[in-house]
Design an enzyme around this catalytic site. Structure first.
Site, short mmCIF file in Angstrom:
data_model
loop_
_atom_site.label_atom_id
_atom_site.label_comp_id
_atom_site.label_asym_id
_atom_site.label_seq_id
_atom_site.Cartn_x
_atom_site.Cartn_y
_atom_site.Cartn_z
N LYS A 33 -11.98 -7.19 6.13
CA LYS A 33 -11.36 -6.32 7.11
C LYS A 33 -12.27 -5.12 7.37
CE LYS A 33 -7.41 -3.41 7.61
NZ LYS A 33 -6.35 -2.74 6.94
N TYR A 86 -3.28 -8.85 16.29
CA TYR A 86 -2.26 -8.36 17.21
C TYR A 86 -2.22 -9.21 18.47
CZ TYR A 86 -2.59 -4.63 13.87
OH TYR A 86 -2.61 -3.95 12.68
N CYS A 110 0.86 -1.18 0.00
CA CYS A 110 0.00 0.00 0.00
C CYS A 110 0.90 1.24 0.00
CB CYS A 110 -0.91 0.03 1.23
SG CYS A 110 -2.24 1.25 1.07
N CYS A 113 0.01 4.23 1.62
CA CYS A 113 -0.30 5.24 2.64
C CYS A 113 0.81 5.45 3.66
CB CYS A 113 -1.62 4.90 3.34
SG CYS A 113 -1.60 3.35 4.23
N LYS A 173 -12.49 -4.52 2.05
CA LYS A 173 -11.93 -3.68 3.11
C LYS A 173 -12.83 -2.46 3.26
CE LYS A 173 -7.86 -1.03 4.43
NZ LYS A 173 -6.47 -0.70 4.13
C1 PBG Z 1 -3.14 0.38 4.84
C2 PBG Z 1 -3.70 -0.44 5.95
C3 PBG Z 1 -4.49 -0.04 7.04
C4 PBG Z 1 -4.63 -1.17 7.84
C5 PBG Z 1 -3.96 -2.20 7.21
N1 PBG Z 1 -3.41 -1.74 6.04
C6 PBG Z 1 -5.01 1.27 7.44
C7 PBG Z 1 -5.99 1.99 6.65
O1 PBG Z 1 -6.50 1.55 5.62
O2 PBG Z 1 -6.26 3.13 7.06
C8 PBG Z 1 -5.36 -1.21 9.15
C9 PBG Z 1 -4.96 -2.29 10.07
C10 PBG Z 1 -5.42 -2.14 11.47
O3 PBG Z 1 -6.18 -1.22 11.85
O4 PBG Z 1 -4.99 -2.98 12.27
N2 PBG Z 1 -3.99 0.78 3.87
#
Ligand code: PBG
Length: 325
Positions: free
Chosen positions: A247, A312, A119, A121, A194
């Site tokens: 997710k 986690y 990703c 970000c 997601k």
């Molecule tokens: C990246 C990503 C995110 C998570 C996993 N990959 C954050 C988001 O999309 O803002 C979240 C994982 C978590 O909250 O444990 N895009």
């Protein structure tokens, strides 16, 4: 009273309950997320996620040994780079934290599977999951960056790549570049369904990936939708996804069940940061039994149809599972 069926008969004692239990959780179900940062000797606790830290590669190596000794089969790596820019160019730096961590783990603990989160970000200065044009993430321009990132992970030795950006067409783009470069055997675990979720809050502190403007609702899914999740999964499977992910997990168990029933593909569920921190916070206050809430949550995710759980809690759950045997 004579009753032909008394459900309580089979609830008498833990041994009997174990024998009739329909769902069992094992360490094989667990995947632990790790946050890799640059530098050396760094072990920086994440306040909102007790027990978790940003770790530099030297610490990751030690951590990997412990994870393997607990019988956890896989980790998923997230990177915190030294430099961020508009296009997230350090995502495919061959010397980046994730790339270095992959090499270190595969060198020291080759039997521990390394999955990488693909990703933008964590690497962009604005914190969005791709390139920005006209205040929105430009889908097609982002695909090239994601493919380069995935390829760079594969070249460093990643076992599985996991795109989490939610751009349209990313699975096909990644499959293409991997195949063209001889990585036909590297599976893709796609974050297929997601949702735009409040439960990612603590993660954004952990990965330093909070969007600097707006939110992710133009690319992540709307929480009210189910049919759309099926379309997302169908598309990703068509494009070459080997494992599909839902997710978050707990607020979306219905989605997990529906996807498992309809597609019969391996389903991963991400028990995200907020789901973890909620239980931790309540347990800290003495409002519930943290261990029991953890095991019940993980069990319910498995029961809903998940074949694997990113969590986690992986180390704590593995320790408890070993104790119970
Ligand atoms: C990246 C990503 C995110 C998570 C996993 N990959 C954050 C988001 O999309 O803002 C979240 C994982 C978590 O909250 O444990 N895009």
């Amino acid at each position: 009273m004579n009753l032909p069926y008394r459900p309580r008969r089979l609830r008498r004692g833990e041994t009997l309950r174990r024998m009739v239990r329909e769902t069992t959780l094992t360490t094989d179900d667990l995947i632990l997320p790790l946050f890799v940062t640059y530098g050396k000797g760094v072990n920086k606790p994440i306040k909102s996620m007790p027990g978790h830290s940003q770790l530099s590669v030297d610490y990751i190596k030690k951590e990997a040994k412990e994870i393997r000794s607990l019988g956890i089969p896989a980790v998923i790596l997230f990177g915190i780079p030294e430099h961020k820019d508009e296009t997230g160019s350090s995502a495919f730096d061959p010397g980046g934290p994730v790339q270095e961590a992959i090499k270190a783990v595969k060198d020291k603990t080759p039997e521990l599977l390394v999955i990488t989160d693909v990703c933008m970000c964590e690497y962009t200065s604005h914190g969005h999951c791709g390139i920005i044009k006209n205040k929105d993430v430009d889908n097609d321009a982002t695909l090239e960056l994601l493919s380069r990132e995935a390829l760079s992970h594969a070249e460093s030795g990643a076992d599985i790549v996991a795109p989490s950006d939610m751009m349209d067409g990313r699975v096909a783009a990644i499959r293409d570049i991997l195949d063209d470069n001889g990585f036909t055997n590297i599976p893709i675990m796609s974050y297929a369904a997601k949702y735009a979720s409040a439960f990612y809050g603590p993660f954004r502190e952990a990965a330093e990936s909070t969007p600097q403007f707006g939110d992710r609702r133009s690319y992540q899914m709307d929480p009210g939708n189910t049919d759309e999740a099926l379309r997302e999964v169908a598309l990703d499977i068509e494009e070459g996804a080997d494992i599909v992910m839902v997710k978050p997990a707990l607020p979306y168990l219905d989605i997990i069940t529906r996807i498992k029933t309809e597609f019969k593909f391996p389903v991963a569920a991400y028990n995200v940061s907020g789901e973890f921190s909620m239980i931790k916070a309540a347990a800290e206050k003495g409002w519930l039994d943290g261990d029991r809430a953890m095991m019940e949550s993980l069990m319910s995710i498995k029961r809903s149809g998940a074949d694997m759980i990113l969590t986690y809690f992986a180390k704590e759950a593995a320790r408890l599972l070993h104790k119970q045997r």
